[in-house]
Structure formats: C-alpha cells, structure tokens
Design an enzyme around this catalytic site. Sequence first.
Site, PDB file in Angstrom:
ATOM      1  N   ARG A  14       6.880  -2.022   7.745  1.00 20.06           N
ATOM      2  CA  ARG A  14       7.136  -2.154   6.052  1.00 20.06           C
ATOM      3  C   ARG A  14       6.024  -1.458   5.474  1.00 20.06           C
ATOM      4  O   ARG A  14       4.873  -1.445   5.837  1.00 20.06           O
ATOM      5  CB  ARG A  14       7.383  -3.564   5.712  1.00 20.06           C
ATOM      6  CG  ARG A  14       8.906  -3.915   6.389  1.00 20.06           C
ATOM      7  CD  ARG A  14       9.042  -5.404   5.777  1.00 20.06           C
ATOM      8  NE  ARG A  14       9.063  -5.694   4.518  1.00 20.06           N
ATOM      9  CZ  ARG A  14       9.141  -6.863   3.784  1.00 20.06           C
ATOM     10  NH1 ARG A  14       9.262  -7.861   4.488  1.00 20.06           N
ATOM     11  NH2 ARG A  14       9.292  -6.969   2.554  1.00 20.06           N
ATOM     12  N   HIS A  15       6.039  -1.121   4.264  1.00 11.74           N
ATOM     13  CA  HIS A  15       5.292  -0.553   3.386  1.00 11.74           C
ATOM     14  C   HIS A  15       4.204  -1.798   3.057  1.00 11.74           C
ATOM     15  O   HIS A  15       4.561  -2.978   3.666  1.00 11.74           O
ATOM     16  CB  HIS A  15       5.754  -0.443   2.078  1.00 11.74           C
ATOM     17  CG  HIS A  15       6.730  -1.431   1.302  1.00 11.74           C
ATOM     18  ND1 HIS A  15       6.102  -2.237   0.761  1.00 11.74           N
ATOM     19  CD2 HIS A  15       8.206  -1.544   1.364  1.00 11.74           C
ATOM     20  CE1 HIS A  15       7.258  -3.069   0.310  1.00 11.74           C
ATOM     21  NE2 HIS A  15       8.481  -2.741   0.636  1.00 11.74           N
ATOM     22  N   ASN A  46       6.420  -7.575  -4.461  1.00 12.50           N
ATOM     23  CA  ASN A  46       6.561  -8.540  -3.430  1.00 12.50           C
ATOM     24  C   ASN A  46       5.683  -9.644  -3.849  1.00 12.50           C
ATOM     25  O   ASN A  46       6.044 -10.954  -3.720  1.00 12.50           O
ATOM     26  CB  ASN A  46       5.664  -7.981  -2.199  1.00 12.50           C
ATOM     27  CG  ASN A  46       6.702  -7.077  -1.377  1.00 12.50           C
ATOM     28  OD1 ASN A  46       6.361  -5.939  -0.839  1.00 12.50           O
ATOM     29  ND2 ASN A  46       8.108  -7.063  -1.392  1.00 12.50           N
ATOM     30  N   ARG A 102       5.917   3.219  -2.843  1.00 13.31           N
ATOM     31  CA  ARG A 102       5.227   2.340  -2.040  1.00 13.31           C
ATOM     32  C   ARG A 102       4.985   2.590  -0.496  1.00 13.31           C
ATOM     33  O   ARG A 102       4.230   2.311   0.267  1.00 13.31           O
ATOM     34  CB  ARG A 102       5.829   0.856  -2.337  1.00 13.31           C
ATOM     35  CG  ARG A 102       7.299   0.659  -2.063  1.00 13.31           C
ATOM     36  CD  ARG A 102       7.583  -0.620  -2.472  1.00 13.31           C
ATOM     37  NE  ARG A 102       9.215  -1.161  -1.911  1.00 13.31           N
ATOM     38  CZ  ARG A 102      10.071  -0.921  -2.885  1.00 13.31           C
ATOM     39  NH1 ARG A 102       9.784  -0.172  -4.018  1.00 13.31           N
ATOM     40  NH2 ARG A 102      11.209  -1.212  -2.620  1.00 13.31           N
ATOM     41  N   GLU A 110      15.169   1.682   0.155  1.00 14.86           N
ATOM     42  CA  GLU A 110      15.626   0.233   0.219  1.00 14.86           C
ATOM     43  C   GLU A 110      17.016   0.148  -0.399  1.00 14.86           C
ATOM     44  O   GLU A 110      17.597   0.750  -1.114  1.00 14.86           O
ATOM     45  CB  GLU A 110      14.593  -0.640  -0.457  1.00 14.86           C
ATOM     46  CG  GLU A 110      14.828  -2.183  -0.635  1.00 14.86           C
ATOM     47  CD  GLU A 110      14.856  -2.819   0.907  1.00 14.86           C
ATOM     48  OE1 GLU A 110      15.915  -2.270   1.743  1.00 14.86           O
ATOM     49  OE2 GLU A 110      14.103  -3.676   1.005  1.00 14.86           O
ATOM     50  N   HIS A 123      11.454  -0.179   4.673  1.00 12.88           N
ATOM     51  CA  HIS A 123      11.586  -1.462   3.768  1.00 12.88           C
ATOM     52  C   HIS A 123      12.441  -2.439   4.654  1.00 12.88           C
ATOM     53  O   HIS A 123      13.059  -2.311   5.596  1.00 12.88           O
ATOM     54  CB  HIS A 123      12.506  -1.048   2.372  1.00 12.88           C
ATOM     55  CG  HIS A 123      11.951  -0.007   1.689  1.00 12.88           C
ATOM     56  ND1 HIS A 123      11.213  -0.138   0.532  1.00 12.88           N
ATOM     57  CD2 HIS A 123      12.162   1.425   1.803  1.00 12.88           C
ATOM     58  CE1 HIS A 123      10.878   1.039   0.082  1.00 12.88           C
ATOM     59  NE2 HIS A 123      11.460   1.931   0.551  1.00 12.88           N
TER      60      HIS A 123
END
Length: 567
Positions: A337-338, A344, A388, A408, A473
């Site tokens: 994932r980023h 987040n 991101r 995403e 994502h």
Amino acid sequence: MALLRIQSDWYIYFWLLYCKIYSAIIWLFGNHCRGTDKARAVITSGIGGQSLGSLHRVRTRRKKTQQYHRTKHVVALARRPSYKRIVMAPGASTAHAMMEDKEKLLAPATIRSRRISQFAPLLIALVGLPARGKSQLAHRLARHLNWNGESTKVFDCSEYRRRHMALYGSHDIFRADNQQGSAIRRQSAHEAVQDAVIWLKDGNSVAIFDGTNITREQRRELSDYCLSDMGFRILFIECVCEDQELLERNIIEILHYSADYKDMSEEEAVDDLRKKLEHYMRQYEPIDAGLESIGFVRVENMGETVTAHKVAGQKESGILGYLSGMRGLPQTIYFTRHGESEYNVLGRIGGDAALSARGQLYARALADYFNAMATIDPVSVWTSELRRTKQTAADIHAVKRPVRALNELDAGICEGLTYEEMQERFPQEFAWRDQDKLRYRYPWGESYIDIMTRLRPVLSALEDEHNVVVVGHQAVLRCMLGYFLDAKLDELPYMNVPLHTIVKLTSYGYKYKVEMIKLPVECVDTYRQQPKNCSINRSTAEALTTVPSHYDTLPSNLWQSPTEAQL
C-alpha cells in the site's frame, strides 16, 4: 313489298352483327378467365388436398367483394406438418429452387450446431504427457474463469488415484500391461469425470478434468459421453512441451511438490519419474484433426504457440484468448500500500490526499529496500494515478507506470468522510455496506465487484510479469491478492493488508508462497472487521464498534515522538 323486304334484310343484318359482336366479347372474356385459372393453378400447385369447388368458392368471394389487386409477384403459404413452404409464381421459380438447395445444404449443420446450447455447461479435458504443464494450466485457467464469474473447479485424476492406493509404490502402475494398475487408473478417471458431471449438474459453469487422456479411444468415449449422454459442451486442451529448459523446470517441481515422491530420495524419485514418462510415451497418441472429430486447443511450451481446431462458443473463445496470452514462467511479485496518508491519520476514506510525515519516511525506506536489489534483480513499478502512490514510489530507481485501473475504490457521496460521519449522515447506507461489503456499491461510486471487473486486464498482464512492485490501495490490493491466492470472493473485503508492509508472492507450480515484510516505520491501523450487528436499526455505538482509532487533527510531531504513534 320491296320496301318491306329491304327493311327485313336490314333487321337480319343488324341481328347477325349483334350476335357476332356478342360472341367476340364472350370469347375474349373466356380467354381472360382461362389465363387467370392457369395463374391460380401455379399458385396452388404446392397445396395438396384442395378441390375445384374450393377454388370456385375463392373466385366467387372475390367477385362479391369486388377486390382487384395488380401484383407483379404472388406468394402463397402452404402449411406442412413441421414447416411452411414458400411457393412462388413462375418469375421467381429459379431463385426459389436455389434457396431450397441452400436450405438443404445448411439444415444438417444447423441442427448439429443447435444440438448443444451455447449456455450448456462446459467440460474441459486436458491431454498430454506428465510434466507438460497440464496442472499449472488447469489451475491458472480455473482461477481466471472464477474471477470472471464462471464457477469452475479442477478435478485432478491423480488425487483420485491416490485414494485407491495407501502408498504410491513405483512406476509399474503406469505400464500398459499392468492390468491391476490400468484398472485403478480407469476407475480413478471415471470417478473424476462423474464428480465433474455432478458439479456441472449442480448449476456450475465449467469443470476441468486434469488427466492425461493420451489415447484416441479415451477421448472418443469422453466426447460421446458428454455430447450424447449428458448434453454438455466439451473442449480438449493438449499440452505439448519441446522446450528443454521448461521441461526440466516442470520435472523439478513435480519431484519437489508431488505427493507421490515425498517419501523417496532424490535419486529414486528421478529414476521413477523417468520410467513413468517412458510408459506414457509408449501409449501416447497425439490429437490428430484428420482422425478425430473433436474440438481442441493445442498449447505448446505453455503458450508459446497456440493452435485451435473446431473451437466454437463464447466460453471456448474466451478460454482460447486467455491461453494465447499465457506464459508459464516463474515469477515474484511485490505488493504494498502507499505510505500513510493524511486521510489515513484522520480516519477518512477515499480522496487524493498527500502522504503524512510518516508516510514519507516509509517511501524512503521502501526505496532503500528495492534500490538495494536493483543491481541483482531490477524491478519495475506500477502505481495508481493518485498522488499518494506516486509519492510512495518516487525514490525507487525503476521504470514507473501509472495505471488507472489501480485507483482506489470510488466511495461516491462518501468520499472524504470518516466512518462516524457516514453513520451520522447515511446510517442506512452504512448498514447495507456492512451486510454485503463485496457487492455493496456506494451511491455514485463503486463496489468490490466493480474493482474486480476493471482489474481483469491488469491481472492477466501481471500473471506473465516478473519482479513487479505494485504500489496500490487497500481495496484494490485485497482483490489482487485474493486472485493470486485463490481466496473466496466473500473473504476479499476483509483481507488484512496493513500499511508499511511489503507482501511478497513467489510462484511455485500453480501456487504462490506469501511472505510479509514489515518495514520499521510506525503508522495507523486502518483495518475494520465486520460488526456483529449489521441491522439498519442498530444503534450508533453498535455500528462503530469495529471502527479503528484515528486522530481528529494532524499532529505536527507525529513522526518524532514514539508515544504520539500510540492512538
């Protein structure tokens, strides 16, 4: 008297003239009626069983209704027990005869093609010697078809054989003159086919019979059974391997992972497999289109060359397309994932937020990890189009490829909201999503099923790539990992893919080994389990039970103090 005689002669003359004219009119009218009767006779020549009286009644009705029609072509329909025959006037007789001849030629083929419906279940039977990649092809094809909505299962003949044998003895069971071994193998194949038939009768789409099917007699019996007895479609896939490097790799995988050789030494296993192949080669009859009337696909060297013969049908055409792009090479794929984003940290979903300070630290740590590998085994990087993921991969020394399909999940009207705000504004939508997270679609947004659909070309391409780093994502990586790990669809929305973690997949045979590599950079936890109460009448506290903790604002020193990382 003379005057009276002259007048009388004139009366006779006019009377004779009148009779002559009347006779001429009657003669002309009679010829016209006879011509009409001839035309009607042509029209009704294909109609059996009609009397002259019926034709007379038709003419009588037409006279009474005073309907006259001038037509160039006359067509009449005559009913037969099973079809309508078109009978045309003389001007179209040649064209009609040509049409009838064409129908006679095409009718048998049309009947044969319609005998098995396009929507009938499909049995795929593999053909070929051991170590030619049949099992790998079968399971990869099953994974592809299941992902595309065709419920598919592989029935491995070897597993059925092992049920009849407490312990694998030696290659002798595969000798052609070993009656007991031949009986066991025939029984095993029969049981595998019967289970495949049960699977298809239960409403599933495709069954894959993973066996050798090396003789023409075996293939003929299987084809007749599926087509004539069961009404299923059948497609044979023959696997041929002439590439020595690929063949050696397949043999090594059999020796390492086959249950037949787990209790043998390496020398014994190699010798036994070599003799087993010799037994099969003596009995093997390759598919010959000139001798066998079956539809088949021949795959050489795991997709290097693909040949098709009599392949028809929507499912079969899709399978042919997939096999044409398949390559059987070993691969390693990395998923991550980023880095932690600002959303987040705040517990918000979706959006196009930038990385947080700790996310930037992860981006540098990730670059260090892969840049160290670059001199030995260079990688390529796939990212989404959101910033991101691009920021996370920015420092990796590799070719980067942004892919829109990796974006995403679109949360629609809920983009940028926290779970608490979703429960406050759209409590019913929030409950519906918890009830069926896989199929739930956000208003003006997407569902997991939508992600699976747009990922199809990406996954097909990724299956034949090596050393690719996918920076994506959470929802997208759940689907991608679920595909390669053969996860059940309902499990996808709840797979745990944590931040700041590399998921490494290494292929062996048709399976993948999973390794989780956690980099030492702190981050929030975004994983949310399914709550027990998913009713639309639940309380707010019950709806938010499993929501992970998050900050309300962005701390300025989040990446400096370890205590601040504890939420």
